[in-house]
Design a protein around this motif. Structure first.
Motif, PDB file in Angstrom:
ATOM      1  N   LYS A 514       0.856  -1.204   0.000  1.00  0.00           N
ATOM      2  CA  LYS A 514       0.000   0.000   0.000  1.00  0.00           C
ATOM      3  C   LYS A 514       0.880   1.238   0.000  1.00  0.00           C
ATOM      4  O   LYS A 514       1.857   1.293   0.674  1.00  0.00           O
ATOM      5  CB  LYS A 514      -0.883   0.021   1.239  1.00  0.00           C
ATOM      6  CG  LYS A 514      -1.932  -1.067   1.245  1.00  0.00           C
ATOM      7  CD  LYS A 514      -3.063  -0.737   0.295  1.00  0.00           C
ATOM      8  CE  LYS A 514      -4.249  -1.660   0.440  1.00  0.00           C
ATOM      9  NZ  LYS A 514      -3.970  -3.033   0.169  1.00  0.00           N
TER      10      LYS A 514
ATOM     11  N   MET B  46     -10.890  14.049  -0.974  1.00  0.00           N
ATOM     12  CA  MET B  46     -10.979  13.125  -2.103  1.00  0.00           C
ATOM     13  C   MET B  46     -10.922  13.875  -3.430  1.00  0.00           C
ATOM     14  O   MET B  46     -10.244  13.455  -4.368  1.00  0.00           O
ATOM     15  CB  MET B  46     -12.280  12.296  -2.000  1.00  0.00           C
ATOM     16  CG  MET B  46     -12.513  11.351  -3.166  1.00  0.00           C
ATOM     17  SD  MET B  46     -11.093  10.288  -3.552  1.00  0.00           S
ATOM     18  CE  MET B  46     -11.125   9.147  -2.170  1.00  0.00           C
ATOM     19  N   SER B  49      -7.457  14.815  -4.059  1.00  0.00           N
ATOM     20  CA  SER B  49      -6.662  13.667  -4.505  1.00  0.00           C
ATOM     21  C   SER B  49      -6.939  13.330  -5.954  1.00  0.00           C
ATOM     22  O   SER B  49      -6.029  12.977  -6.716  1.00  0.00           O
ATOM     23  CB  SER B  49      -6.955  12.435  -3.638  1.00  0.00           C
ATOM     24  OG  SER B  49      -6.437  12.653  -2.367  1.00  0.00           O
ATOM     25  N   VAL B 373     -12.825   7.221  -7.807  1.00  0.00           N
ATOM     26  CA  VAL B 373     -12.604   7.275  -6.357  1.00  0.00           C
ATOM     27  C   VAL B 373     -12.017   5.943  -5.874  1.00  0.00           C
ATOM     28  O   VAL B 373     -11.104   5.909  -5.040  1.00  0.00           O
ATOM     29  CB  VAL B 373     -13.936   7.585  -5.638  1.00  0.00           C
ATOM     30  CG1 VAL B 373     -13.806   7.399  -4.135  1.00  0.00           C
ATOM     31  CG2 VAL B 373     -14.390   8.998  -5.975  1.00  0.00           C
ATOM     32  N   GLU B 374     -12.518   4.845  -6.446  1.00  0.00           N
ATOM     33  CA  GLU B 374     -12.038   3.512  -6.039  1.00  0.00           C
ATOM     34  C   GLU B 374     -10.540   3.377  -6.302  1.00  0.00           C
ATOM     35  O   GLU B 374      -9.804   2.802  -5.500  1.00  0.00           O
ATOM     36  CB  GLU B 374     -12.776   2.395  -6.810  1.00  0.00           C
ATOM     37  CG  GLU B 374     -14.248   2.236  -6.481  1.00  0.00           C
ATOM     38  CD  GLU B 374     -15.095   3.379  -7.009  1.00  0.00           C
ATOM     39  OE1 GLU B 374     -14.792   3.883  -8.107  1.00  0.00           O
ATOM     40  OE2 GLU B 374     -16.029   3.806  -6.303  1.00  0.00           O
ATOM     41  N   GLU B 377      -8.582   5.124  -3.713  1.00  0.00           N
ATOM     42  CA  GLU B 377      -8.611   4.444  -2.413  1.00  0.00           C
ATOM     43  C   GLU B 377      -7.794   3.158  -2.409  1.00  0.00           C
ATOM     44  O   GLU B 377      -7.204   2.798  -1.400  1.00  0.00           O
ATOM     45  CB  GLU B 377     -10.069   4.128  -2.036  1.00  0.00           C
ATOM     46  CG  GLU B 377     -10.809   5.376  -1.574  1.00  0.00           C
ATOM     47  CD  GLU B 377     -12.309   5.150  -1.430  1.00  0.00           C
ATOM     48  OE1 GLU B 377     -12.808   4.132  -1.955  1.00  0.00           O
ATOM     49  OE2 GLU B 377     -12.967   6.009  -0.819  1.00  0.00           O
ATOM     50  N   ASN B 378      -7.751   2.485  -3.570  1.00  0.00           N
ATOM     51  CA  ASN B 378      -7.164   1.143  -3.566  1.00  0.00           C
ATOM     52  C   ASN B 378      -5.828   1.001  -4.249  1.00  0.00           C
ATOM     53  O   ASN B 378      -5.155  -0.002  -4.111  1.00  0.00           O
ATOM     54  CB  ASN B 378      -8.136   0.148  -4.229  1.00  0.00           C
ATOM     55  CG  ASN B 378      -9.459   0.120  -3.503  1.00  0.00           C
ATOM     56  OD1 ASN B 378      -9.477   0.198  -2.279  1.00  0.00           O
ATOM     57  ND2 ASN B 378     -10.543   0.045  -4.236  1.00  0.00           N
TER      58      ASN B 378
END
Lengths: 514, 382
Positions: A514, B46, B49, B373-374, B377-378
């Motif tokens: 991560k 967000m 980002s 957005v995913e 986040e990932n």
């Protein structure tokens, strides 16, 4: 002669040294780590094992952090040629600019374009295209080293050019001589392989730390095997090209060779100084001893410089004052010719301005007789042709000493890794842990040997550094010096803190980092 | 064929190549424009980002184009490199400073333990976006308005503009309304293209508000840029320019740039097409629901940038005029590299289409899926 403000020259020199030395902290790591990432990812693509993906992503994260600051410190160097060294830019732009432009076009765009895929393309492109992109970043990084070292090699050994009195600058007349300049070729191989070596030490250091702490043992061991093989191969290239470089320097920059060996009086069957303390009071032409104490290896300098154990190696005094026995013309004699060349060039320019064709032709004819000595005409005294001796001398010996240790270290790590007993060798791991710091010292020392040893010349024998600077008030450079010093230091601290945090997070065991 | 080109053709060809690189740079500073929008259009972390990740995948292209622009100028017109960089010292140093702080900001901003804090890196991006673009705009403006330097017979530069005892070293360019207007147009146009690019690259299904604000931003920034653009255009058409005769003597010529436009009708066509495309891009983005505005106002920006760089250099014009001594002015003839070097570099330039091709291919590949957005986040993001 034009009045020269030495404080401007010295501040410009200090600023260039500052930016180059900062840049040189990050570049070798980029050169080598880019290939190591490509190796790790190649193994992942071939085996399909997740652990190799984790290994790749971990080292790639550290690569990205280092890459950003390398880019930041690099841009200033290109533009500093213009801002601080505008006279140099004009005098050599016809030759020097082309490699820089090619570097930008072919190397930087390769890096910049595929860098985005390397970091953000994991789920956007196929596995194979991603691997291809990682390789392209590695190739691009190293390709940029080719072109900047072609430019630097030309400064050490100017070839493939003529001086044009009409424009009062040097102009290229053979691109191939420029590119295949022996100084550039040996410099590129020596520098890039030392970058590979340094990056391998970087992997060794962090992996050793994990082994000492008992964390990520399998990942660290795998990383070490790849890095040790790469480092061992790179070490042999470094050694081979170090030898070639010494031979080239002896031909083209004998003063640099004399300085890095602290050799004042030339001799046949010249020994190399293995260890020694310089006499700091020693000056060219005096009768003092060069060393307070020294241990020598007989014949070796003659052999390295000329591939003959009995050959004559000129010393600083021979090169400054001349040596008739060996047919060496001293700087003192070259200065007289150089001053004549400067005078004739001025007469030529004035005659051209006044449209006096006959006078211009006569002045040009006279100029051509001594034009090879033009640079020497700007020196104030023959001793000015001598670079500072202590810095390149100590830097060279530190570089060589450390360079001898590294292959032994890689061999030991590889040997015990293959026997699968590395974790048990607790005595060896601390050496691995400190190795990157030693590598950094060796890297910076190499830079000092190459560039301080080149002094007082911007272009060896042709253009002194003091004639290369811009016409500025020193306060301008002082302000920007401290601006960049402060900024680079802040960014370096930030880089180290971010890197340490990423290292403490470590590999993602069995999954993505991560 | 390249080996048969004469010196004058090579000099013109290389100015055109540099103008193309410069024009592409003017387009690519949509990254800088986007950076200046961060504090205005992003309302959540967000959204920030999403914007920074989108711009962060392109910043290196802009940066590299600037480096290439500098490198190509050094190689093809070293006298300009030596004169402008060594003379207008503070302009170039501040531009460089603003690009140095940009280079690390994307990589370090969201990393843990980043020492200076995310806000500092965002401030760096803002400084780069505003100061960097304004200074570049003012520097380009001096191609039309001139600079305060003289050259001696060895081409060594002396810069002379003293205010309150300080030699401003190029910063005096800001005192010209023309330079200032060009700089401000560049900044607001970069904000237009920046917002247009973001609209094209982000998936707004989770953040519809951001899309609305970006569309509004395109319209607002275009309207602000308009008076500056008009002032620059009318000034160019009406101002005296720096002409150079066959003997290389430089003199002030009335309506020189207007005359250049009519002498080189292809530039006139490109200028008009560029303006139409910029307006069309803004219209499609602001009044329709199109996401493709960037391609229209981006291409328009390239056209206008190309014309702005060619007009003061081609057709026997001094591209870097000296206000202190007209005969010290630089033209593409007296500032260029030798014929041998220009010929060699022209062979090298055959590789440019190949470089452009893989950049376009990778761009398409990376932008075929919009940033979600995913993904932020990932996966790896800034």
């Amino acid at each position: 002669m034009t009045h020269i403000d030495l404080s401007v020259v010295n501040w410009a020199r200090a600023q260039f040294a500052l930016t180059a030395m900062y840049h040189w902290i990050f570049v070798p790591l980029t050169l080598g780590l880019s290939f190591l990432c490509a190796f790790f990812e190649s193994i992942y693509v071939r085996t399909g094992k997740k652990e190799w993906l984790s290994i790749t992503k971990f080292w790639m994260t550290l690569f990205g952090i280092n890459f950003a600051i390398g880019v930041a410190t690099g841009i200033i160097l290109e533009f500093e040629f213009g801002t601080n060294w505008s006279n140099y830019s004009w005098m050599v732009g016809d030759i020097f600019g082309a490699p820089l432009a090619i570097e930008g076009l072919f190397a930087f765009f390769l890096e910049a374009t595929f860098f985005a895929v390397m970091f953000f393309g994991w789920n956007r492109v196929s596995k194979k295209f991603h691997l291809f992109s990682t390789w392209m970043v590695a190739v691009g990084s190293n390709l940029s080293a080719v072109w900047i070292l072609v430019a630097n090699g030309w400064m050490q050994n100017p070839v493939g050019m003529v001086f044009n009195p009409e424009t009062a600058r040097f102009e290229m007349n053979s691109f191939f001589k420029l590119v295949f300049n022996p100084a550039a070729v040996s410099k590129f191989i020596h520098t890039s392989s030392s970058g590979f070596l340094f990056a391998s030490l970087f992997v060794l250091t962090i992996s050793s730390w994990y082994l000492i702490r008992g964390r990520h043992i399998e990942m660290a061991k795998k990383s070490i095997v790849v890095a040790a093989v790469f480092g061992l191969l790179a070490s042999s290239y470094v050694a081979m090209t170090g030898d070639t470089s010494a031979y080239e320097v002896a031909r083209k920059q004998p003063m640099k060779l004399a300085a890095i060996e602290g050799l004042y009086k030339g001799q046949t069957k010249a020994p190399i100084v293995a260890l020694g303390i310089l006499n700091t009071d020693k000056k060219p032409g005096d009768n003092q001893k060069s060393f307070v104490a020294k241990i020598e290896i007989p014949y070796l300098l003659s052999f390295l410089a000329n591939h003959s154990f009995t050959a004559f190696v000129p010393g600083i005094d021979d090169l400054v004052y001349g040596n008739k026995t060996y047919g060496i013309e001293g700087a003192a004699s070259k200065m007289v010719k150089g001053r004549k060349a400067i005078k004739d060039l001025e007469l030529f320019k004035i005659a051209r301005k006044n449209k006096n064709t006959a006078k211009a032709a006569a002045a040009l004819k006279d100029f051509k007789i001594n034009q090879a000595y033009l640079g020497y005409g700007y020196l104030d005294k023959p001793e000015e042709a001598v670079p500072p001796v202590a810095a390149p001398y100590y830097a060279f010996h530190i570089m060589v000493g450390l360079g001898t240790l590294f292959p032994l270290l890689f061999a030991a790590f590889l040997f015990f890794s293959l026997k699968n007993t590395l974790v048990e060798k607790r005595w060896l791991l601390p050496f691995g842990f400190i190795s990157v710091f030693l590598g950094l010292i060796a890297q910076e020392a190499g830079w000092v040997v190459a560039e301080v040893g080149r002094q007082p010349w911007a272009i060896s024998g042709l253009l002194p550094v003091k004639m290369s600077s811009s016409n500025l008030d020193p306060q301008n450079i002082q302000i920007t010096f401290f601006m960049f010093f402060g900024l680079f230091t802040l960014l370096l601290v930030a880089e180290i803190k971010i890197m340490l945090k990423q290292i403490s997070i470590g590999f993602e065991e069995g999954g993505d980092l991560k | 064929m390249i080996g048969n080109l004469d010196y004058t053709t090579l000099q013109q060809l290389w100015w055109i190549i540099i103008a193309i690189v410069g024009a592409l740079f003017v387009f690519l500073i949509f990254v800088q424009g986007g950076q200046t929008l961060l504090g205005q259009v992003a309302e959540t972390e967000m959204e920030k980002s999403l914007i920074i990740t989108s711009l962060g995948r392109k910043w290196e292209l802009t940066f590299t184009t600037l480096v290439l622009f500098g490198g190509a100028l050094f190689a093809a017109f070293p006298k300009f490199y030596a004169t402008s960089f060594g003379g207008a010292y503070w302009v170039w140093m501040l531009i460089l400073f603003s690009f140095i702080i940009q280079a690390v900001s994307y990589e370090y901003r969201s990393k843990e333990n980043n020492f200076l804090g995310s806000e500092t890196y965002e401030l760096f991006l803002l400084i780069n976006g505003v100061v960097g673009v304004l200074l570049i705009g003012a520097a380009v403006g001096t191609f039309y308005t001139g600079s305060n330097f003289t050259l001696d017979m060895y081409n060594r530069v002396t810069w002379d503009y003293v205010l309150f005892g300080l030699n401003l070293r190029g910063l005096e360019a800001a005192f010209s309304l023309f330079n200032l207007s060009l700089a401000l147009f560049l900044l607001f146009n970069a904000r237009v293209t920046g917002a247009s690019y973001l609209l094209n690259s982000i998936d707004f299904s989770s953040n519809p508000g951001l899309e609305t604000r970006l569309r509004e931003s395109v319209k607002k920034n275009f309207l602000i840029s308009l008076p500056f653009l008009l002032y620059v255009l009318f000034s160019i058409l009406l101002m005296k320019g720096f002409g150079v005769d066959k003997a290389g003597v430089v003199s002030l010529v009335s309506f020189k740039y207007l005359f250049n436009l009519f002498s080189m009708p292809s530039l006139l066509v490109l200028l008009l097409a560029g303006i139409v495309l910029v307006v069309l891009g803004v219209f499609l983005t602001s009044f329709k629901t199109s996401y493709k505005g960037i391609w229209f106002n981006g291409l328009g920006t390239v056209f206008v940038g190309f014309v702005v760089l060619c007009l003061p250099a081609l057709n026997n014009t001094a591209f870097y005029p000296s206000k202190l001594d007209l005969q010290s002015s630089l033209t593409i003839f007296n500032a260029s590299s030798s014929m041998f070097t220009l010929t060699t570099m022209t062979y090298v330039a055959i590789g440019i289409p190949f470089v452009l091709a893989y950049i376009v291919y990778v761009w398409k590949l990376m932008d075929s899926k919009k940033i979600t957005v995913e993904e932020i986040e990932n996966e790896e993001s800034y």
